[in-house]
Design a protein around this motif. Structure first.
Motif, PDB file in Angstrom:
ATOM      1  N   THR A 225       0.829  -1.210   0.000  1.00 23.87           N
ATOM      2  CA  THR A 225       0.000   0.000   0.000  1.00 23.87           C
ATOM      3  C   THR A 225       0.862   1.258   0.000  1.00 23.87           C
ATOM      4  O   THR A 225       0.639   2.193  -0.782  1.00 23.87           O
ATOM      5  CB  THR A 225      -0.915   0.009   1.234  1.00 23.87           C
ATOM      6  OG1 THR A 225      -1.747  -1.157   1.213  1.00 23.87           O
ATOM      7  CG2 THR A 225      -1.789   1.250   1.260  1.00 23.87           C
ATOM      8  N   GLU A 226       1.854   1.289   0.879  1.00 18.56           N
ATOM      9  CA  GLU A 226       2.688   2.489   1.018  1.00 18.56           C
ATOM     10  C   GLU A 226       3.545   2.732  -0.218  1.00 18.56           C
ATOM     11  O   GLU A 226       3.635   3.861  -0.718  1.00 18.56           O
ATOM     12  CB  GLU A 226       3.575   2.357   2.255  1.00 18.56           C
ATOM     13  CG  GLU A 226       4.433   3.567   2.542  1.00 18.56           C
ATOM     14  CD  GLU A 226       3.629   4.791   2.938  1.00 18.56           C
ATOM     15  OE1 GLU A 226       4.187   5.906   2.870  1.00 18.56           O
ATOM     16  OE2 GLU A 226       2.448   4.644   3.327  1.00 18.56           O
ATOM     17  N   LEU A 227       4.179   1.692  -0.721  1.00 22.83           N
ATOM     18  CA  LEU A 227       5.067   1.877  -1.875  1.00 22.83           C
ATOM     19  C   LEU A 227       4.274   2.161  -3.148  1.00 22.83           C
ATOM     20  O   LEU A 227       4.730   2.926  -4.005  1.00 22.83           O
ATOM     21  CB  LEU A 227       5.955   0.648  -2.052  1.00 22.83           C
ATOM     22  CG  LEU A 227       6.975   0.437  -0.922  1.00 22.83           C
ATOM     23  CD1 LEU A 227       7.702  -0.895  -1.103  1.00 22.83           C
ATOM     24  CD2 LEU A 227       7.979   1.581  -0.862  1.00 22.83           C
ATOM     25  N   THR A 228       3.105   1.580  -3.288  1.00 18.89           N
ATOM     26  CA  THR A 228       2.254   1.904  -4.437  1.00 18.89           C
ATOM     27  C   THR A 228       1.883   3.375  -4.424  1.00 18.89           C
ATOM     28  O   THR A 228       1.909   4.053  -5.462  1.00 18.89           O
ATOM     29  CB  THR A 228       0.984   1.031  -4.427  1.00 18.89           C
ATOM     30  OG1 THR A 228       1.346  -0.343  -4.551  1.00 18.89           O
ATOM     31  CG2 THR A 228       0.065   1.404  -5.580  1.00 18.89           C
ATOM     32  N   ARG A 229       1.526   3.883  -3.254  1.00 19.07           N
ATOM     33  CA  ARG A 229       1.154   5.297  -3.139  1.00 19.07           C
ATOM     34  C   ARG A 229       2.331   6.215  -3.463  1.00 19.07           C
ATOM     35  O   ARG A 229       2.200   7.170  -4.243  1.00 19.07           O
ATOM     36  CB  ARG A 229       0.644   5.568  -1.723  1.00 19.07           C
ATOM     37  CG  ARG A 229       0.187   7.009  -1.480  1.00 19.07           C
ATOM     38  CD  ARG A 229      -0.301   7.198  -0.066  1.00 19.07           C
ATOM     39  NE  ARG A 229       0.776   7.115   0.910  1.00 19.07           N
ATOM     40  CZ  ARG A 229       1.595   8.140   1.184  1.00 19.07           C
ATOM     41  NH1 ARG A 229       1.459   9.296   0.552  1.00 19.07           N
ATOM     42  NH2 ARG A 229       2.544   7.994   2.089  1.00 19.07           N
ATOM     43  N   ARG A 230       3.481   5.911  -2.898  1.00 18.46           N
ATOM     44  CA  ARG A 230       4.642   6.767  -3.128  1.00 18.46           C
ATOM     45  C   ARG A 230       5.184   6.656  -4.548  1.00 18.46           C
ATOM     46  O   ARG A 230       5.788   7.601  -5.067  1.00 18.46           O
ATOM     47  CB  ARG A 230       5.739   6.437  -2.112  1.00 18.46           C
ATOM     48  CG  ARG A 230       5.390   6.827  -0.686  1.00 18.46           C
ATOM     49  CD  ARG A 230       6.498   6.520   0.294  1.00 18.46           C
ATOM     50  NE  ARG A 230       6.131   6.919   1.640  1.00 18.46           N
ATOM     51  CZ  ARG A 230       6.314   8.157   2.124  1.00 18.46           C
ATOM     52  NH1 ARG A 230       6.885   9.080   1.367  1.00 18.46           N
ATOM     53  NH2 ARG A 230       5.941   8.449   3.354  1.00 18.46           N
ATOM     54  N   ALA A 235      10.440   8.470  -9.731  1.00 16.38           N
ATOM     55  CA  ALA A 235      11.035   8.186 -11.036  1.00 16.38           C
ATOM     56  C   ALA A 235      11.318   6.700 -11.197  1.00 16.38           C
ATOM     57  O   ALA A 235      11.257   6.153 -12.307  1.00 16.38           O
ATOM     58  CB  ALA A 235      12.328   8.978 -11.206  1.00 16.38           C
ATOM     59  N   LEU A 236      11.641   6.036 -10.091  1.00 22.99           N
ATOM     60  CA  LEU A 236      11.971   4.614 -10.107  1.00 22.99           C
ATOM     61  C   LEU A 236      11.746   4.055  -8.721  1.00 22.99           C
ATOM     62  O   LEU A 236      12.092   4.691  -7.725  1.00 22.99           O
ATOM     63  CB  LEU A 236      13.438   4.403 -10.513  1.00 22.99           C
ATOM     64  CG  LEU A 236      13.941   2.956 -10.554  1.00 22.99           C
ATOM     65  CD1 LEU A 236      13.314   2.192 -11.721  1.00 22.99           C
ATOM     66  CD2 LEU A 236      15.467   2.907 -10.662  1.00 22.99           C
ATOM     67  N   LEU A 237      11.166   2.878  -8.648  1.00 25.96           N
ATOM     68  CA  LEU A 237      11.021   2.140  -7.396  1.00 25.96           C
ATOM     69  C   LEU A 237      11.994   0.970  -7.422  1.00 25.96           C
ATOM     70  O   LEU A 237      11.984   0.178  -8.364  1.00 25.96           O
ATOM     71  CB  LEU A 237       9.588   1.637  -7.235  1.00 25.96           C
ATOM     72  CG  LEU A 237       9.311   0.632  -6.102  1.00 25.96           C
ATOM     73  CD1 LEU A 237       9.670   1.236  -4.750  1.00 25.96           C
ATOM     74  CD2 LEU A 237       7.846   0.193  -6.131  1.00 25.96           C
ATOM     75  N   VAL A 238      12.833   0.862  -6.410  1.00 23.29           N
ATOM     76  CA  VAL A 238      13.831  -0.204  -6.331  1.00 23.29           C
ATOM     77  C   VAL A 238      13.450  -1.148  -5.197  1.00 23.29           C
ATOM     78  O   VAL A 238      13.183  -0.714  -4.073  1.00 23.29           O
ATOM     79  CB  VAL A 238      15.250   0.365  -6.080  1.00 23.29           C
ATOM     80  CG1 VAL A 238      16.278  -0.767  -6.070  1.00 23.29           C
ATOM     81  CG2 VAL A 238      15.605   1.399  -7.143  1.00 23.29           C
ATOM     82  N   VAL A 255       5.743  -9.088  -2.309  1.00 21.41           N
ATOM     83  CA  VAL A 255       5.692  -7.636  -2.486  1.00 21.41           C
ATOM     84  C   VAL A 255       6.170  -7.254  -3.879  1.00 21.41           C
ATOM     85  O   VAL A 255       5.545  -6.450  -4.573  1.00 21.41           O
ATOM     86  CB  VAL A 255       6.540  -6.942  -1.401  1.00 21.41           C
ATOM     87  CG1 VAL A 255       6.670  -5.449  -1.699  1.00 21.41           C
ATOM     88  CG2 VAL A 255       5.914  -7.147  -0.026  1.00 21.41           C
ATOM     89  N   SER A 256       7.273  -7.844  -4.325  1.00 23.58           N
ATOM     90  CA  SER A 256       7.814  -7.511  -5.644  1.00 23.58           C
ATOM     91  C   SER A 256       6.820  -7.851  -6.746  1.00 23.58           C
ATOM     92  O   SER A 256       6.579  -7.056  -7.658  1.00 23.58           O
ATOM     93  CB  SER A 256       9.127  -8.247  -5.888  1.00 23.58           C
ATOM     94  OG  SER A 256      10.103  -7.874  -4.959  1.00 23.58           O
ATOM     95  N   ARG A 257       6.230  -9.042  -6.673  1.00 22.31           N
ATOM     96  CA  ARG A 257       5.304  -9.478  -7.720  1.00 22.31           C
ATOM     97  C   ARG A 257       4.087  -8.564  -7.794  1.00 22.31           C
ATOM     98  O   ARG A 257       3.606  -8.223  -8.875  1.00 22.31           O
ATOM     99  CB  ARG A 257       4.869 -10.925  -7.466  1.00 22.31           C
ATOM    100  CG  ARG A 257       3.968 -11.501  -8.546  1.00 22.31           C
ATOM    101  CD  ARG A 257       3.604 -12.929  -8.226  1.00 22.31           C
ATOM    102  NE  ARG A 257       4.766 -13.797  -8.293  1.00 22.31           N
ATOM    103  CZ  ARG A 257       5.205 -14.373  -9.416  1.00 22.31           C
ATOM    104  NH1 ARG A 257       4.582 -14.154 -10.560  1.00 22.31           N
ATOM    105  NH2 ARG A 257       6.265 -15.143  -9.396  1.00 22.31           N
ATOM    106  N   THR A 258       3.591  -8.147  -6.640  1.00 24.17           N
ATOM    107  CA  THR A 258       2.427  -7.266  -6.625  1.00 24.17           C
ATOM    108  C   THR A 258       2.773  -5.883  -7.157  1.00 24.17           C
ATOM    109  O   THR A 258       2.021  -5.290  -7.947  1.00 24.17           O
ATOM    110  CB  THR A 258       1.865  -7.143  -5.195  1.00 24.17           C
ATOM    111  OG1 THR A 258       1.529  -8.446  -4.715  1.00 24.17           O
ATOM    112  CG2 THR A 258       0.624  -6.271  -5.170  1.00 24.17           C
ATOM    113  N   LEU A 259       3.921  -5.370  -6.753  1.00 19.43           N
ATOM    114  CA  LEU A 259       4.280  -4.005  -7.141  1.00 19.43           C
ATOM    115  C   LEU A 259       4.655  -3.884  -8.616  1.00 19.43           C
ATOM    116  O   LEU A 259       4.431  -2.827  -9.211  1.00 19.43           O
ATOM    117  CB  LEU A 259       5.416  -3.494  -6.247  1.00 19.43           C
ATOM    118  CG  LEU A 259       4.966  -3.111  -4.840  1.00 19.43           C
ATOM    119  CD1 LEU A 259       6.154  -2.907  -3.926  1.00 19.43           C
ATOM    120  CD2 LEU A 259       4.111  -1.845  -4.877  1.00 19.43           C
ATOM    121  N   ILE A 260       5.209  -4.902  -9.235  1.00 19.19           N
ATOM    122  CA  ILE A 260       5.512  -4.775 -10.666  1.00 19.19           C
ATOM    123  C   ILE A 260       4.220  -4.759 -11.478  1.00 19.19           C
ATOM    124  O   ILE A 260       4.224  -4.327 -12.635  1.00 19.19           O
ATOM    125  CB  ILE A 260       6.443  -5.894 -11.180  1.00 19.19           C
ATOM    126  CG1 ILE A 260       5.779  -7.280 -11.051  1.00 19.19           C
ATOM    127  CG2 ILE A 260       7.787  -5.848 -10.489  1.00 19.19           C
ATOM    128  CD1 ILE A 260       6.588  -8.388 -11.693  1.00 19.19           C
TER     129      ILE A 260
END
Length: 284
Positions: A225-230, A235-238, A255-260
């Motif tokens: 939730t937090e990383l998706t919002r930010r 410019a890039l999420l690592v 988490v990685s699979r969901t966020l990609i």
């Protein structure tokens, strides 16, 4: 570097779905890295006769696009018969970076049919960046965002994120998510513990990258939730990845699979077991 001494960025070009944002992102990265760009299109064996012609046309258009936007980048193109995941994995062997487009399948459909970027999370031989559909270039104020935990996965992700921020002149936001206990006294103790853990993870980076403005953020929230919002303003999420197998990842959540799949900005996934062709995880 490769055996021939040439750095490479490999980008997957779908013969079915034009994804100019993937080619544009990979070309800019190749230019920044002083690397050659290899555009690879995978054609399913059962449809090869119908698909190869389309792949050749799309690769030619992609080459022209790179020539217009990044005339100094050397571009190579290849059409290969076979499953996309296998073809791209082989093409990325010895490369500095693999760039692919995000799937827009639902988690349910992905569980049934599979996902090319999802499969490559655990099998890519080099760091991978997944570019969302219709991704626009980030503005100059957009930061590099890195999600960390207290596991060994964080070190590789932090190396990559700091080096990217230094190379691009962007700020870096380092995010550690945690779940607060219900009791207030426990929350105070746990919050302090998380801050100390983040400080330990970041030890030494200030000296290595004195020009990077790094913000340390300890957040009581779910990491997806937090990383998706930010990521909407990044410019890039690592991300680091523990490299679980596909079945374990699907069963326990990743988490990685969901966020990609959900991120609005490109996502770099850095496994701790990877040592790319450059001999380091820093994208210098």
């Amino acid at each position: 570097m490769t055996a021939a001494g040439i750095r490479r960025v490999v980008a997957g070009v779908s013969p079915f779905d034009p994804r100019p944002e993937v080619v544009a992102w990979a070309a800019a990265e190749a230019e920044a890295r002083h690397a050659a760009l290899e555009l690879v299109s995978a054609c399913p064996a059962r449809q090869a006769g119908d698909v190869v012609g389309s792949a050749v046309v799309r690769l030619a258009a992609a080459r022209r696009s790179v020539a217009r936007g990044h005339p100094g980048v050397e571009v190579r193109t290849r059409t290969v018969i076979g499953p996309a995941e296998h073809v791209l994995r082989a093409a990325a062997d010895g490369a500095d970076l693999l760039v692919v487009g995000a799937d827009d399948h639902s988690p349910f459909v992905e569980a049934i049919t599979g996902s090319v970027p999802g499969g490559l999370l655990t099998t890519s031989p080099c760091p991978m960046v997944v570019v969302p559909k219709d991704a626009a270039p980030a503005g100059p104020a957009a930061p590099v965002l890195v999600g960390v935990d207290t596991a060994e996965t964080s070190r590789a992700a932090l190396n990559y994120a700091f080096a990217t921020a230094a190379r691009t002149g962007r700020d870096l936001h380092v995010v550690l998510c945690w779940t607060a206990p219900r009791e207030r006294a426990e929350r105070v103790v746990e919050r302090a513990r998380e801050h100390r853990a983040l400080a330990v993870s970041l030890a030494g980076y200030g000296e290595r990258y004195p020009d990077v403005a790094a913000a340390e953020l300890v957040v009581d929230d779910d990491p997806v939730t937090e990383l998706t919002r930010r990521a909407r303003r990044a410019a890039l999420l690592v991300l680091g990845s523990r490299g679980r197998g596909r079945l374990a990842s699907m069963a326990f959540g990743s988490v990685s699979r969901t966020l990609i799949r959900s991120s609005r900005c490109p996502v770099a996934v850095i496994r701790p077991d990877l040592v790319p062709a450059t001999g380091q995880l820093d994208p210098a």
